[in-house]
Design a protein around this motif. Structure first.
Motif, PDB file in Angstrom:
ATOM      1  N   ASP A  45     -10.964 -19.718 -59.980  1.00 21.79           N
ATOM      2  CA  ASP A  45     -10.220 -18.854 -59.064  1.00 21.79           C
ATOM      3  C   ASP A  45      -8.743 -18.782 -59.448  1.00 21.79           C
ATOM      4  O   ASP A  45      -8.135 -17.695 -59.430  1.00 21.79           O
ATOM      5  CB  ASP A  45     -10.372 -19.362 -57.636  1.00 21.79           C
ATOM      6  N   LEU A  46      -8.163 -19.907 -59.801  1.00 22.31           N
ATOM      7  CA  LEU A  46      -6.763 -19.912 -60.233  1.00 22.31           C
ATOM      8  C   LEU A  46      -6.580 -19.074 -61.496  1.00 22.31           C
ATOM      9  O   LEU A  46      -5.575 -18.359 -61.642  1.00 22.31           O
ATOM     10  CB  LEU A  46      -6.297 -21.350 -60.463  1.00 22.31           C
ATOM     11  N   TYR A  47      -7.543 -19.166 -62.410  1.00 25.52           N
ATOM     12  CA  TYR A  47      -7.494 -18.339 -63.615  1.00 25.52           C
ATOM     13  C   TYR A  47      -7.530 -16.862 -63.242  1.00 25.52           C
ATOM     14  O   TYR A  47      -6.716 -16.062 -63.745  1.00 25.52           O
ATOM     15  CB  TYR A  47      -8.657 -18.673 -64.545  1.00 25.52           C
ATOM     16  N   HIS A  48      -8.444 -16.481 -62.368  1.00 27.07           N
ATOM     17  CA  HIS A  48      -8.564 -15.069 -61.985  1.00 27.07           C
ATOM     18  C   HIS A  48      -7.327 -14.573 -61.227  1.00 27.07           C
ATOM     19  O   HIS A  48      -7.039 -13.369 -61.247  1.00 27.07           O
ATOM     20  CB  HIS A  48      -9.818 -14.865 -61.143  1.00 27.07           C
ATOM     21  N   GLN A  49      -6.605 -15.480 -60.593  1.00 27.65           N
ATOM     22  CA  GLN A  49      -5.345 -15.099 -59.943  1.00 27.65           C
ATOM     23  C   GLN A  49      -4.217 -14.905 -60.948  1.00 27.65           C
ATOM     24  O   GLN A  49      -3.111 -14.510 -60.571  1.00 27.65           O
ATOM     25  CB  GLN A  49      -4.934 -16.168 -58.932  1.00 27.65           C
ATOM     26  N   GLY A  50      -4.486 -15.202 -62.220  1.00 29.32           N
ATOM     27  CA  GLY A  50      -3.464 -15.061 -63.246  1.00 29.32           C
ATOM     28  C   GLY A  50      -2.480 -16.211 -63.286  1.00 29.32           C
ATOM     29  O   GLY A  50      -1.373 -16.063 -63.836  1.00 29.32           O
ATOM     30  N   LEU A  51      -2.863 -17.363 -62.762  1.00 28.43           N
ATOM     31  CA  LEU A  51      -1.935 -18.491 -62.686  1.00 28.43           C
ATOM     32  C   LEU A  51      -1.984 -19.393 -63.913  1.00 28.43           C
ATOM     33  O   LEU A  51      -1.156 -20.301 -64.037  1.00 28.43           O
ATOM     34  CB  LEU A  51      -2.218 -19.310 -61.426  1.00 28.43           C
ATOM     35  N   LEU A  84     -18.761 -17.560 -63.187  1.00 26.24           N
ATOM     36  CA  LEU A  84     -17.781 -16.964 -62.282  1.00 26.24           C
ATOM     37  C   LEU A  84     -16.883 -15.952 -62.972  1.00 26.24           C
ATOM     38  O   LEU A  84     -15.901 -15.482 -62.385  1.00 26.24           O
ATOM     39  CB  LEU A  84     -16.937 -18.079 -61.643  1.00 26.24           C
ATOM     40  N   GLY A  85     -17.196 -15.614 -64.221  1.00 30.28           N
ATOM     41  CA  GLY A  85     -16.500 -14.534 -64.896  1.00 30.28           C
ATOM     42  C   GLY A  85     -15.304 -14.907 -65.737  1.00 30.28           C
ATOM     43  O   GLY A  85     -14.592 -14.031 -66.233  1.00 30.28           O
ATOM     44  N   VAL A  86     -15.088 -16.197 -65.958  1.00 25.36           N
ATOM     45  CA  VAL A  86     -14.008 -16.611 -66.863  1.00 25.36           C
ATOM     46  C   VAL A  86     -14.482 -16.398 -68.295  1.00 25.36           C
ATOM     47  O   VAL A  86     -15.568 -16.848 -68.662  1.00 25.36           O
ATOM     48  CB  VAL A  86     -13.629 -18.086 -66.643  1.00 25.36           C
ATOM     49  N   PRO A  87     -13.708 -15.712 -69.130  1.00 25.77           N
ATOM     50  CA  PRO A  87     -14.161 -15.486 -70.517  1.00 25.77           C
ATOM     51  C   PRO A  87     -14.207 -16.776 -71.313  1.00 25.77           C
ATOM     52  O   PRO A  87     -13.376 -17.674 -71.128  1.00 25.77           O
ATOM     53  CB  PRO A  87     -13.115 -14.521 -71.071  1.00 25.77           C
ATOM     54  N   ASP A  88     -15.163 -16.866 -72.200  1.00 21.81           N
ATOM     55  CA  ASP A  88     -15.368 -18.073 -72.991  1.00 21.81           C
ATOM     56  C   ASP A  88     -14.127 -18.453 -73.784  1.00 21.81           C
ATOM     57  O   ASP A  88     -13.804 -19.638 -73.922  1.00 21.81           O
ATOM     58  CB  ASP A  88     -16.556 -17.853 -73.932  1.00 21.81           C
ATOM     59  N   GLU A  89     -13.416 -17.441 -74.292  1.00 19.09           N
ATOM     60  CA  GLU A  89     -12.245 -17.734 -75.126  1.00 19.09           C
ATOM     61  C   GLU A  89     -11.090 -18.341 -74.335  1.00 19.09           C
ATOM     62  O   GLU A  89     -10.130 -18.861 -74.930  1.00 19.09           O
ATOM     63  CB  GLU A  89     -11.770 -16.470 -75.842  1.00 19.09           C
ATOM     64  N   ALA A  90     -11.173 -18.312 -73.010  1.00 15.85           N
ATOM     65  CA  ALA A  90     -10.109 -18.885 -72.180  1.00 15.85           C
ATOM     66  C   ALA A  90     -10.393 -20.336 -71.807  1.00 15.85           C
ATOM     67  O   ALA A  90      -9.594 -20.964 -71.107  1.00 15.85           O
ATOM     68  CB  ALA A  90      -9.919 -18.065 -70.919  1.00 15.85           C
ATOM     69  N   ILE A  91     -11.530 -20.883 -72.266  1.00 14.42           N
ATOM     70  CA  ILE A  91     -11.944 -22.226 -71.849  1.00 14.42           C
ATOM     71  C   ILE A  91     -11.989 -23.175 -73.042  1.00 14.42           C
ATOM     72  O   ILE A  91     -12.620 -22.892 -74.053  1.00 14.42           O
ATOM     73  CB  ILE A  91     -13.336 -22.196 -71.193  1.00 14.42           C
TER      74      ILE A  91
END
Length: 220
Positions: A45-51, A84-91
Motif C-alpha cells: 500500500d505504501l508503494y502504491h501511494q508513491g512513498l 497486490l499489483g506491485v511490479p516485480d522489478e520494484a521488489i
C-alpha cells in the motif's frame, strides 16, 4: 480466557509500541519478515501511494513461520505484494535473515548490491514491533532517517486477524522485554519506558504471557 486486566495491560503496551509516525516519501520501504502477511499488505500500500520506489522484503523462517511460510518470509511477502499489483522489478528479496539485527545488516547488503543508496527508510513491521525495530535501526543503521509503519488495526481487531490472541499478547510482552534489554547489549538505542507500561508488562509476565520472552543467551 484472557482477563479484562490482561487486555487492558496489553493495550498499554500496544499503544506504547506504536511510534505514531506520519508516512512520508522515503528512499526504500523495508518489510520485516514475520508470521504476519499484513506487513506485506502495508508495504504494498505504501508503494502504491508513491512513498517508496523500491521495496526490500527481508526474512528467512522461524519456528513460528516454518509451517505458514515454508518458502521463507521474504519470499511469501514478495508473492503477496505481486498479488497486490506491485511490479516485480520494484521488489528486492533478502531471504537469509533470522533475526532483526540480520534483517537490518542484510538489507543494507542487498541495497548496496543493487546500487541503491538509501537516505531514508519506511520501516514496516507488526504494530507491536514498531518501537523495537526503530530503536534497533537507529543503533545499527544510524545514517538513515526512519519512518515506522504498520497496519492501522487496533489491538483486538489485530488479534482476531491473527487468530491467536494469547500468542499476540505473548509477542507484545516479548517486544517490550527487548526494548528494555537491547540497549544494554548494544543492539538498540534506549527508549523512555513509562512506569505504567513497565508495571503492565510485569503483570502480564506474572499472568504467564511469557512464551516470547528470551533467555539471557537468546539471539535477537
Amino acid at each position: 480466557m484472557i482477563s479484562t486486566q490482561a487486555w487492558a495491560d496489553a493495550q498499554l503496551l500496544w499503544d506504547y509500541h506504536r511510534m505514531h509516525h506520519k508516512p512520508r516519501t522515503c528512499s526504500v520501504a523495508v518489510g520485516l519478515g514475520s508470521h504476519d502477511l499484513g506487513v506485506a499488505d502495508v508495504t504494498a500500500d505504501l508503494y502504491h501511494q508513491g512513498l517508496a520506489p523500491v521495496i526490500v522484503f527481508t526474512g528467512s523462517t522461524s519456528p513460528t513461520t516454518q509451517a505458514r511460510m515454508p518458502r521463507g518470509e521474504a519470499v511469501h511477502y514478495r508473492e503477496r505484494a505481486l498479488e497486490l499489483g506491485v511490479p516485480d522489478e520494484a521488489i528486492l528479496v533478502e531471504p537469509r535473515a533470522t533475526n532483526t539485527g540480520e534483517n537490518i545488516e542484510f538489507t543494507k547488503e542487498v541495497l548496496a548490491g543493487a546500487g541503491i543508496e538509501a537516505s531514508s527508510v519506511l520501516l514496516v513491521s507488526k504494530p507491536y514491533e514498531e518501537r523495537r525495530s526503530f530503536a534497533m535501526m537507529r543503533k545499527l543503521w544510524p545514517t538513515v532517517d526512519i519512518v515506522s509503519a504498520s497496519t492501522s488495526m487496533e489491538l483486538e481487531e489485530y488479534a482476531d486477524s491473527i487468530g491467536d490472541a494469547p500468542m499476540v499478547i505473548d509477542m507484545i510482552v516479548g517486544a517490550l522485554q527487548r526494548v528494555l534489554v537491547f540497549p544494554g547489549r548494544d543492539l538498540a538505542i534506549p527508549q523512555d519506558v513509562p512506569q505504567d507500561v513497565v508495571e503492565a508488562y510485569e503483570r502480564l509476565v506474572w499472568q504467564g504471557f511469557t512464551s516470547r520472552l528470551m533467555p539471557t543467551e537468546a539471539k535477537t
